[in-house]
Design a protein around this motif. Structure first.
Motif, PDB file in Angstrom:
ATOM      1  N   PHE A 193      16.869  43.330  49.541  1.00 35.67           N
ATOM      2  CA  PHE A 193      17.979  42.452  49.929  1.00 35.67           C
ATOM      3  C   PHE A 193      18.983  42.315  48.784  1.00 35.67           C
ATOM      4  N   GLU A 194      18.500  42.180  47.565  1.00 33.89           N
ATOM      5  CA  GLU A 194      19.405  42.077  46.426  1.00 33.89           C
ATOM      6  C   GLU A 194      20.101  43.402  46.154  1.00 33.89           C
ATOM      7  N   ARG A 195      19.356  44.495  46.266  1.00 31.19           N
ATOM      8  CA  ARG A 195      19.947  45.806  45.965  1.00 31.19           C
ATOM      9  C   ARG A 195      21.016  46.200  46.980  1.00 31.19           C
ATOM     10  N   ALA A 196      20.920  45.641  48.184  1.00 30.19           N
ATOM     11  CA  ALA A 196      21.876  45.991  49.242  1.00 30.19           C
ATOM     12  C   ALA A 196      22.994  44.969  49.378  1.00 30.19           C
ATOM     13  N   GLU A 197      23.159  44.100  48.399  1.00 31.45           N
ATOM     14  CA  GLU A 197      24.159  43.032  48.489  1.00 31.45           C
ATOM     15  C   GLU A 197      25.524  43.578  48.918  1.00 31.45           C
ATOM     16  N   GLY A 198      26.049  42.991  49.989  1.00 29.30           N
ATOM     17  CA  GLY A 198      27.348  43.394  50.518  1.00 29.30           C
ATOM     18  C   GLY A 198      27.317  44.633  51.380  1.00 29.30           C
ATOM     19  N   GLY A 199      26.169  45.284  51.449  1.00 34.06           N
ATOM     20  CA  GLY A 199      26.067  46.531  52.199  1.00 34.06           C
ATOM     21  C   GLY A 199      25.138  46.433  53.390  1.00 34.06           C
ATOM     22  N   THR A 200      24.382  47.502  53.605  1.00 39.36           N
ATOM     23  CA  THR A 200      23.523  47.632  54.785  1.00 39.36           C
ATOM     24  C   THR A 200      22.114  48.003  54.346  1.00 39.36           C
ATOM     25  N   ILE A 201      21.118  47.416  55.024  1.00 42.01           N
ATOM     26  CA  ILE A 201      19.730  47.821  54.818  1.00 42.01           C
ATOM     27  C   ILE A 201      19.248  48.517  56.088  1.00 42.01           C
ATOM     28  N   PHE A 202      18.681  49.700  55.906  1.00 33.87           N
ATOM     29  CA  PHE A 202      18.066  50.407  57.019  1.00 33.87           C
ATOM     30  C   PHE A 202      16.556  50.255  56.889  1.00 33.87           C
ATOM     31  N   PHE A 203      15.954  49.480  57.782  1.00 34.99           N
ATOM     32  CA  PHE A 203      14.510  49.273  57.789  1.00 34.99           C
ATOM     33  C   PHE A 203      13.885  50.291  58.742  1.00 34.99           C
ATOM     34  N   ASP A 204      13.256  51.301  58.163  1.00 35.08           N
ATOM     35  CA  ASP A 204      12.593  52.325  58.970  1.00 35.08           C
ATOM     36  C   ASP A 204      11.167  51.882  59.294  1.00 35.08           C
ATOM     37  N   ARG A 242      31.162  50.065  54.010  1.00 28.69           N
ATOM     38  CA  ARG A 242      30.903  51.446  53.599  1.00 28.69           C
ATOM     39  C   ARG A 242      31.036  51.657  52.090  1.00 28.69           C
ATOM     40  N   ARG A 243      31.783  50.799  51.395  1.00 27.77           N
ATOM     41  CA  ARG A 243      31.928  50.955  49.944  1.00 27.77           C
ATOM     42  C   ARG A 243      30.813  50.248  49.185  1.00 27.77           C
ATOM     43  N   ARG A 244      29.931  49.583  49.894  1.00 28.52           N
ATOM     44  CA  ARG A 244      28.790  48.915  49.288  1.00 28.52           C
ATOM     45  C   ARG A 244      27.531  49.728  49.564  1.00 28.52           C
ATOM     46  N   PRO A 245      26.386  49.366  48.984  1.00 29.41           N
ATOM     47  CA  PRO A 245      25.195  50.221  49.104  1.00 29.41           C
ATOM     48  C   PRO A 245      24.617  50.298  50.518  1.00 29.41           C
ATOM     49  N   LEU A 246      24.042  51.444  50.815  1.00 25.40           N
ATOM     50  CA  LEU A 246      23.153  51.597  51.961  1.00 25.40           C
ATOM     51  C   LEU A 246      21.756  51.814  51.380  1.00 25.40           C
ATOM     52  N   VAL A 247      20.857  50.870  51.632  1.00 27.30           N
ATOM     53  CA  VAL A 247      19.507  50.931  51.072  1.00 27.30           C
ATOM     54  C   VAL A 247      18.530  51.291  52.189  1.00 27.30           C
ATOM     55  N   ILE A 248      17.763  52.346  51.971  1.00 28.00           N
ATOM     56  CA  ILE A 248      16.767  52.811  52.933  1.00 28.00           C
ATOM     57  C   ILE A 248      15.410  52.237  52.541  1.00 28.00           C
ATOM     58  N   PHE A 249      14.753  51.576  53.489  1.00 27.26           N
ATOM     59  CA  PHE A 249      13.452  50.975  53.195  1.00 27.26           C
ATOM     60  C   PHE A 249      12.472  51.321  54.310  1.00 27.26           C
ATOM     61  N   GLY A 252      13.348  55.792  68.972  1.00 23.95           N
ATOM     62  CA  GLY A 252      13.291  57.207  69.303  1.00 23.95           C
ATOM     63  C   GLY A 252      12.097  57.857  68.648  1.00 23.95           C
ATOM     64  N   GLU A 253      11.755  59.029  69.122  1.00 24.87           N
ATOM     65  CA  GLU A 253      10.614  59.755  68.580  1.00 24.87           C
ATOM     66  C   GLU A 253      10.893  60.190  67.141  1.00 24.87           C
ATOM     67  N   THR A 254       9.836  60.531  66.429  1.00 23.49           N
ATOM     68  CA  THR A 254       9.975  61.044  65.071  1.00 23.49           C
ATOM     69  C   THR A 254      10.838  62.303  65.066  1.00 23.49           C
ATOM     70  N   GLY A 255      11.796  62.351  64.157  1.00 24.51           N
ATOM     71  CA  GLY A 255      12.635  63.535  64.014  1.00 24.51           C
ATOM     72  C   GLY A 255      13.870  63.561  64.885  1.00 24.51           C
ATOM     73  N   THR A 256      14.195  62.448  65.564  1.00 24.10           N
ATOM     74  CA  THR A 256      15.368  62.445  66.448  1.00 24.10           C
ATOM     75  C   THR A 256      16.658  62.073  65.719  1.00 24.10           C
ATOM     76  N   GLY A 257      16.555  61.569  64.478  1.00 20.09           N
ATOM     77  CA  GLY A 257      17.770  61.279  63.710  1.00 20.09           C
ATOM     78  C   GLY A 257      18.102  59.808  63.593  1.00 20.09           C
ATOM     79  N   LYS A 258      17.096  58.938  63.559  1.00 16.72           N
ATOM     80  CA  LYS A 258      17.360  57.498  63.497  1.00 16.72           C
ATOM     81  C   LYS A 258      18.049  57.104  62.190  1.00 16.72           C
ATOM     82  N   GLU A 259      17.633  57.712  61.085  1.00 15.55           N
ATOM     83  CA  GLU A 259      18.290  57.395  59.809  1.00 15.55           C
ATOM     84  C   GLU A 259      19.739  57.864  59.803  1.00 15.55           C
ATOM     85  N   LEU A 260      20.015  58.985  60.463  1.00 17.24           N
ATOM     86  CA  LEU A 260      21.391  59.481  60.527  1.00 17.24           C
ATOM     87  C   LEU A 260      22.285  58.521  61.307  1.00 17.24           C
TER      88      LEU A 260
END
Length: 476
Positions: free
Chosen positions: A239-250, A199-206, A179-187
């Motif tokens: 990858f280590e910081r998000a162990e058990g959780g989700t990584i969002f690669f922007d 959901r109880r494990r980390p969500l890491v934004i990269f 999607g275009e910039t500002g459409t809410g992809k991170e959301l």
């Protein structure tokens, strides 16, 4: 049985690429996909101390052993702590033994690695496990809400998006959000994580575009102390910081081609090695990726690996720009104003007039929802009344819309019978305030730049702001 085959990560055969392509579900919000196919496997313990135990999983890597961190935990003292694992690669399942004490067998053959076939049985210690691949079709329906997580909108296209997130989140499917910039992809990524079993494990934004190419590998996989000049301490990668959780690669499309094979290998094997390190580290992460670029076009141009694209894009979502869901503008405006009032309780503005909402609905919003939020905050912050009118919208926005600004007009509202002195003072005050507000908007509330532009001292700027009750917006 034939000799175990090594999985090809760097160069998938054409037929495997074709199969991967069929399993990639493009979610087109104009014509919502009715079904999403989720590949799972069923493991049933048919003999041994844990006979009768069974599980169905959709993970790309299923670990088997006696350790509580395994997916299938066996109560069998002949089984090692991390005995073996099953990796979902392409359209096949690869069984990998982890140097177990008593070995892993398929049939009568002890294996190090072997591809599994439907309904085959593997012997792990004294436990016999049947492997059954499954494909589940999940129907997708729009959800009649005006909000899903932090996503705001009641338009049909947003309700379709909510329906897809609601079905995809509980699975382990990797997702690419475009999607275009500002459409809410991170959301979207946050909503997927918050409604998943992780959901109880980390969500890491990269953000893949935030680091130079020579540092990107270290940020992804980490590095050991002394691995390179400036590596003064051990660093854990995402990858280590998000162990058990989700990584969002922007901004995934910004990842360089040379790094993509290592990235793919980490996703396929669930293993990483820090830069300068010798130890292999197991990781368990779900991946959601986003880009404002057309990854499929990049694949055709050779700028993005095809096998990596199909590994990530099990579900592909295209977020609509704001100009294609303008009916959501009033809902978004009221939401942003409510958030602003929570941060600034003394704010005068309580609502936007119909004229202001109409004006904003006539605009094409090249910056999408992010631009709308900024406009709402600026207009509400500088408005002196409870209702924000069209003339209170930022001057640069009105200029782009071809609308006259009340500030630019410098019109003083005078009482009947006011003399020249009163009229002059009112007009000067109106001009002074409008001039100051225009500079504050132009320089994004930077007081130093405003003072330089106006040729006055910073303290004078603050005195004028106090005189006209102009407050800097609070930021979280």
């Amino acid at each position: 049985m034939s000799q175990p085959r090594e999985p090809s990560i760097d160069d998938l055969p054409p037929e495997q690429e074709h199969d991967d392509r069929q399993r990639t579900v493009e979610v087109n919000v104009n014509a919502i996909t009715e079904m999403i196919q989720v590949e799972k496997c069923k493991l049933v313990v048919v003999d041994g101390p844990s006979t009768g135990v069974e599980m169905i999983v959709s993970k790309n890597i299923v670990r088997i052993g006696t350790n509580e961190g395994c997916d299938l935990v066996l109560d069998d003292n002949t089984v090692s702590r991390f005995h073996c694992e099953i990796r979902h690669i392409g359209d096949e399942y690869l069984l990998v033994d982890h140097d177990s004490t008593n070995g892993t067998y398929v049939g009568n053959l002890r294996i190090r690695e072997a591809f599994l076939f439907p309904n085959c049985e593997l012997l792990v210690g004294n436990s016999l496990i049947r492997f059954v691949p499954l494909i589940e079709e999940i129907p997708v329906y729009p959800i009649r809400r005006s909000q899903y997580g932090a996503l705001i909108g009641a338009s049909p296209r947003m309700r379709d998006i909510y329906g897809v997130i609601d079905k995809v989140a509980p699975s382990e499917l990797s997702v690419v959000v475009q999607g275009e910039t500002g459409t809410g992809k991170e959301l979207v990524a946050r909503a997927i994580h918050d409604h998943s079993r992780r959901r109880r494990r980390p969500l890491v934004i990269f953000d893949c575009s935030a680091f130079p190419e020579n540092l990107l590998e270290s940020e992804l996989f980490g590095h050991e102390k002394g691995a390179f000049s400036g590596a003064h301490r051990t660093h854990r990668g995402v990858f280590e910081r998000a162990e058990g959780g989700t990584i969002f690669f922007d901004e995934l499309g910004e990842m360089s081609l040379p790094l993509q094979p290592k990235f793919l290998r980490a996703l396929e094997n669930g293993e990483i090695r820090r830069v300068g390190g010798e130890r292999t580290i197991r990781v368990d992460c779900r991946v959601v990726a986003a880009t404002n670029r057309d990854l499929q076009a990049m694949v055709e141009e050779g700028a993005f690996r095809q096998d990596l694209y199909y590994r990530l894009a099990k579900v592909r979502m295209q977020l609509p720009p704001l100009r294609e869901r303008l009916e959501d503008v009033p809902l978004l405006v009221n939401h942003f104003l409510r958030e602003l009032r929570e941060r600034q309780p003394t704010l005068h503005a309580r609502s936007f007039s119909d004229e202001a909402l109409g004006a904003m609905a006539d605009y094409d919003w090249p910056g999408n929802v992010r631009e709308l939020r900024n406009v709402v905050e600026r207009a509400a912050t500088f408005c002196e009344h409870e209702i924000v009118d069209a003339g209170d919208l930022p001057g640069d926005l009105q200029a782009r819309m071809g609308r006259p600004s009340k500030r630019a007009a410098v019109v003083a509202q005078l009482e009947p019978g006011a003399g020249l002195k009163e009229a002059k003072e009112a007009m000067v005050a109106q001009f002074e305030r409008d001039y100051l507000v225009t500079l504050l908007e132009r320089f994004n509330m930077n007081i130093s730049r405003v003072a330089r532009e106006a040729g006055i001292d910073r303290r004078h700027v603050y005195r004028l702001m106090q005189k006209y009750d102009i407050q800097l917006p609070d930021r979280e």
